[in-house]
Design an enzyme around this catalytic site. Structure first.
Site, short mmCIF file in Angstrom:
data_model
loop_
_atom_site.label_atom_id
_atom_site.label_comp_id
_atom_site.label_asym_id
_atom_site.label_seq_id
_atom_site.Cartn_x
_atom_site.Cartn_y
_atom_site.Cartn_z
N HIS A 100 0.82 -1.21 0.00
CA HIS A 100 0.00 0.00 0.00
C HIS A 100 0.86 1.27 0.00
O HIS A 100 0.37 2.32 -0.40
CB HIS A 100 -0.93 0.00 1.21
N GLY A 104 6.09 4.08 -4.70
CA GLY A 104 6.67 5.31 -4.21
C GLY A 104 7.53 5.02 -3.00
O GLY A 104 8.62 5.56 -2.85
N HIS A 225 -1.42 -12.91 -0.56
CA HIS A 225 -2.66 -13.33 0.08
C HIS A 225 -2.56 -14.76 0.63
O HIS A 225 -3.56 -15.32 1.05
CB HIS A 225 -3.82 -13.21 -0.89
N ASP A 277 -6.74 -17.85 2.32
CA ASP A 277 -6.49 -19.20 1.81
C ASP A 277 -6.64 -20.17 2.97
O ASP A 277 -7.00 -19.77 4.08
CB ASP A 277 -5.15 -19.31 1.09
N THR A 279 -4.48 -21.79 4.66
CA THR A 279 -3.42 -21.72 5.69
C THR A 279 -3.08 -20.25 5.93
O THR A 279 -2.01 -19.79 5.56
CB THR A 279 -2.17 -22.50 5.25
#
Length: 364
Positions: A100, A104, A225, A277, A279
């Site tokens: 996030h 930059g 993720h 997911d 795990t």
């Protein structure tokens, strides 16, 4: 605090205690065994010689703090270890700071609102996605005690994200350092850059290409993720009105969809969270196995398998974890090397700028 409902009931409190115990019992030389470049003196000497030959520059480089704060990487690792023992979920939160804050990579994300400037913490892409800001505060405090005014908050994000992944069972890599912290926040930029959980693979490919990140980078970095959770708010459209059809996403495996229906009923609490997911506290390639089986939580995840341009990378990473780790490291390095061209500083507190005159900063 978010309510969390486990999809399969496989993550009990005993499992979480076991994970905490594993982190707590890591040997003191864990990073040395996994990341010998963090502690190898010969490697350090070679790197310093290379830097001398290259001449002083503003370029990012390994061991940037070798002389000014030689314990910086170890300090970051130790604070992250304590934070994850306290709350294993902090690993995913801290890792997401890099995603996030870059493109930059200037720690603008960490600035609080001021009377004159809206911070990025309340941007639509961040407000319900990020947490654990206090962990970065703890790292900064420890570094300020050891090396006042030396290590930037932007570099803390990069080091902390790497260690969050490493301590979750993921790969280790050498990070380039030497960033400065931004003097202001840019909420509009944050809203415009971060992709929506409803995004499809084509829009994701277009977005990543703007930053010279390849399709392989996109798929590998989506593997972030592998750890963490997401809100029901992000998937209600998949369950009940995919593409404005009034029907669920046909790409979802039927039994998985039934579980999501129970987790996220129509008209239910959008802040309930589900695992990204199977795990969610271990960094592995299970995320890609789930996508192959139609068990991706977000639309922006499952679309990677339904799109022909990204599908083969999903298949490859689902059967070869080492290949995924290698590609993920490459993508993380490329993303972290995207620098802001604006003037910056080394903040004493990651939440606020130091308050030096702007003209003085332009001269540094």
């Amino acid at each position: 605090m978010d309510k969390a409902i486990e999809l399969d009931g496989e993550r009990s409190s005993n499992n979480k205690l076991q994970i905490k115990s594993q982190i707590a019992n890591l040997p003191p030389d864990f990073n040395q065994a996994c990341c010998p470049f963090l502690f190898n003196i010969n490697a350090l000497v070679l790197l310093l010689l290379q830097l001398l030959l290259a001449g002083a520059s503003g370029q990012l480089r390994p061991w940037f703090y070798a002389e000014t704060c030689p314990q910086a990487e170890l300090i970051v690792r130790n604070v992250m270890k304590k934070a994850m023992i306290r709350d294993p979920r902090s690993a995913a939160s801290v890792m997401r700071f890099q995603f996030h804050d870059c493109f930059g990579c200037d720690a603008s994300l960490l600035l609080d609102d001021t009377p004159d400037t809206l911070g990025e913490k309340l941007a639509l892409s961040n407000i319900n996605s990020l947490g654990s800001y206090e962990v970065i505060d703890e790292v900064k405090q420890a570094l300020e005690e050891a090396c006042p005014g030396v290590v930037s908050c932007a570099d803390i994000i990069i080091m902390a994200a790497r260690n969050a992944i490493l301590l979750s069972g993921g790969p280790c890599w050498e990070v380039n350092l030497g960033r400065k912290d931004s003097l202001t926040a840019r909420q509009d930029d944050s809203n415009n850059i971060m992709p929506s959980p409803r995004a499809n693979a084509s829009s994701l490919i277009d977005l990543f290409s703007k930053f010279n990140l390849s399709i392989k980078d996109l798929v590998a970095l989506s593997g972030s993720h592998s750890i963490g959770k997401a809100r029901c708010f992000s998937i209600v459209h998949r369950l009940y009105n995919q593409s404005d059809t009034g029907r669920p996403d046909p790409a979802m495996e039927p039994k998985f969809r039934e579980k999501l229906d129970k987790l996220c009923p129509l008209g239910g609490d959008g802040n309930v969270t589900g695992n990204l997911d199977a795990t969610p506290e271990v960094f592995d390639n299970q995320y890609f196995k789930d996508l192959v089986n139609g068990r991706g939580f977000l639309n922006s995840d499952q679309t990677l398998f339904t799109n022909k341009l990204t599908r083969e990378y999903v298949r490859l990473f689902s059967i070869d974890q080492n290949n995924f780790f290698s590609a993920f490291v490459e993508g993380m390095i490329k993303m972290a090397d995207l620098q802001s061209r604006e003037p910056g500083e080394i903040r004493r507190n990651c939440r606020v700028v130091n308050g030096r005159p702007f003209d003085e900063l332009l001269e540094t």
